[in-house]
Design an enzyme around this catalytic site. Structure first.
Site, mmCIF file in Angstrom:
data_model
loop_
_atom_site.group_PDB
_atom_site.id
_atom_site.type_symbol
_atom_site.label_atom_id
_atom_site.label_comp_id
_atom_site.label_asym_id
_atom_site.label_seq_id
_atom_site.Cartn_x
_atom_site.Cartn_y
_atom_site.Cartn_z
ATOM 1 N N TYR A 243 0.818 -1.211 0.000
ATOM 2 C CA TYR A 243 0.000 0.000 0.000
ATOM 3 C C TYR A 243 0.859 1.273 0.000
ATOM 4 O O TYR A 243 0.604 2.184 -0.792
ATOM 5 C CB TYR A 243 -0.970 -0.009 1.184
ATOM 6 N N GLU A 250 1.711 6.369 -7.118
ATOM 7 C CA GLU A 250 0.631 7.263 -7.555
ATOM 8 C C GLU A 250 1.007 8.723 -7.329
ATOM 9 O O GLU A 250 0.695 9.593 -8.156
ATOM 10 C CB GLU A 250 -0.651 6.910 -6.790
#
EC number: 4.2.1.134
Length: 319
Positions: A243, A250
């Protein structure tokens, strides 16, 4: 058992010949103060005494806190039977969902399709990485993009499933994940050709696919009441490194796209006179960058609680 008493270390043992047959495997529990052994009768009936010999052994003493005479035992059995009957009556009043099999079948198929889609993405990217090396970084979007678009579009169903109560997943983390990924995929990568050939696309797609390789099969098996412990462990452990790495990839994608949006003016909003002000789309991207790290933190906290729930130490019920 071996224990330390007044005469030092000794082996302690005893034998009891019960009045009637008992179950061969007793249940025992060790505490700091004592050893509790529970012996179950083979037939649930009242005994005149505990042992075959009429005279009770000297080392045996009754526990009067748990002592029941015959009338008390009958009352306790009667109360248990009444409780069982009442429970059955309550369960029979609850209407069964006539569509439960259809819902279960839909959830199994949804998770299976998503698992197959992300498996194709992961295998394809891995094979290309071994064959082409770093060259595979630059055309990831053109070779994998269509399948990623399909899987991410289908993921909108997860929000609907949560909204209508088809699954117990909380709505907020689901919305953050689905809309966050969709924004990266459709708005940034889908509208800027300059971004599609950047290496960061490879890492975004790769981290997304690895996470889903464990998530979707776990949900699929849960729908049919199957729990595979290694998969459960991977489901609630793999996200710990993946994560943050996915969120970092991102964030890099958003940062790299800001100068391109500034240069092209794409999605910028020009306000009419007399204000004559242009709101750059990059301003929204900066807000999204802050929201991204906030979303990663919230999802991390949510998954940490889930991990404690599923993998934490089980609390033992006191008898």
């Amino acid at each position: 058992a071996q224990g330390h008493g007044a005469k030092g270390d000794n082996i302690y043992e005893f034998q009891i010949e019960f009045l009637e047959p008992v179950e061969p495997k007793p249940v025992y529990r060790v505490t700091q103060r004592q050893l509790n052994i529970t012996v179950q009768k083979k037939e649930s009936n009242w005994w005149e005494r505990l042992t075959k010999q009429e005279k009770r052994p000297l080392f045996l003493a009754p526990d009067f806190d748990r002592w029941l005479d015959e009338s008390d035992a009958e009352m306790e059995l009667k109360e248990k039977e009444e409780e069982k009957i009442n429970k059955m009556k309550i369960e029979s009043r609850v209407p069964k969902d006539p569509f439960r099999h259809l819902k279960k079948g839909y959830l199994v198929m949804y998770n299976l399709v998503q698992f197959l889609g992300f498996s194709w993405i992961f295998v394809n990217m891995t094979v290309r990485l071994f064959i082409l090396g770093k060259d595979s970084f630059y055309d990831t979007f053109h070779t994998i993009g269509d399948m990623m678009h399909f899987c991410q579009t289908l993921a909108i169903m997860e929000i609907i499933n949560s909204l209508i109560g088809l699954v117990k997943s909380p709505l907020a983390p689901t919305v953050m994940q689905v809309f966050g990924r969709s924004f990266i995929l459709f708005v940034i990568l889908g509208s800027l050709e300059e971004m599609q050939s950047k290496p960061v696309v490879f890492f975004i797609f790769y981290f997304w696919s690895i996470i889903e390789l464990f998530r979707y099969p776990y949900y699929m098996l849960s729908c049919i009441g199957i729990e595979w412990k290694p998969l459960t462990w991977l489901r609630y452990t793999a996200w710990i490194p993946l994560y943050p790495l996915g969120g970092l990839a991102e964030a890099v994608c958003i940062v790299q796209s800001i100068p391109i949006f500034n240069e092209t003016g794409k999605y910028s909003l020009a306000l009419p006179n007399p204000l004559n002000v242009t709101i750059q789309f990059s301003f929204l991207l900066q807000i999204c960058l802050i929201a991204l790290f906030l979303g990663v933190f919230l999802n991390y906290r949510h998954l940490y609680k889930q991990r404690k729930h599923h993998l934490g130490p089980k609390k033992r019920k006191m008898k």
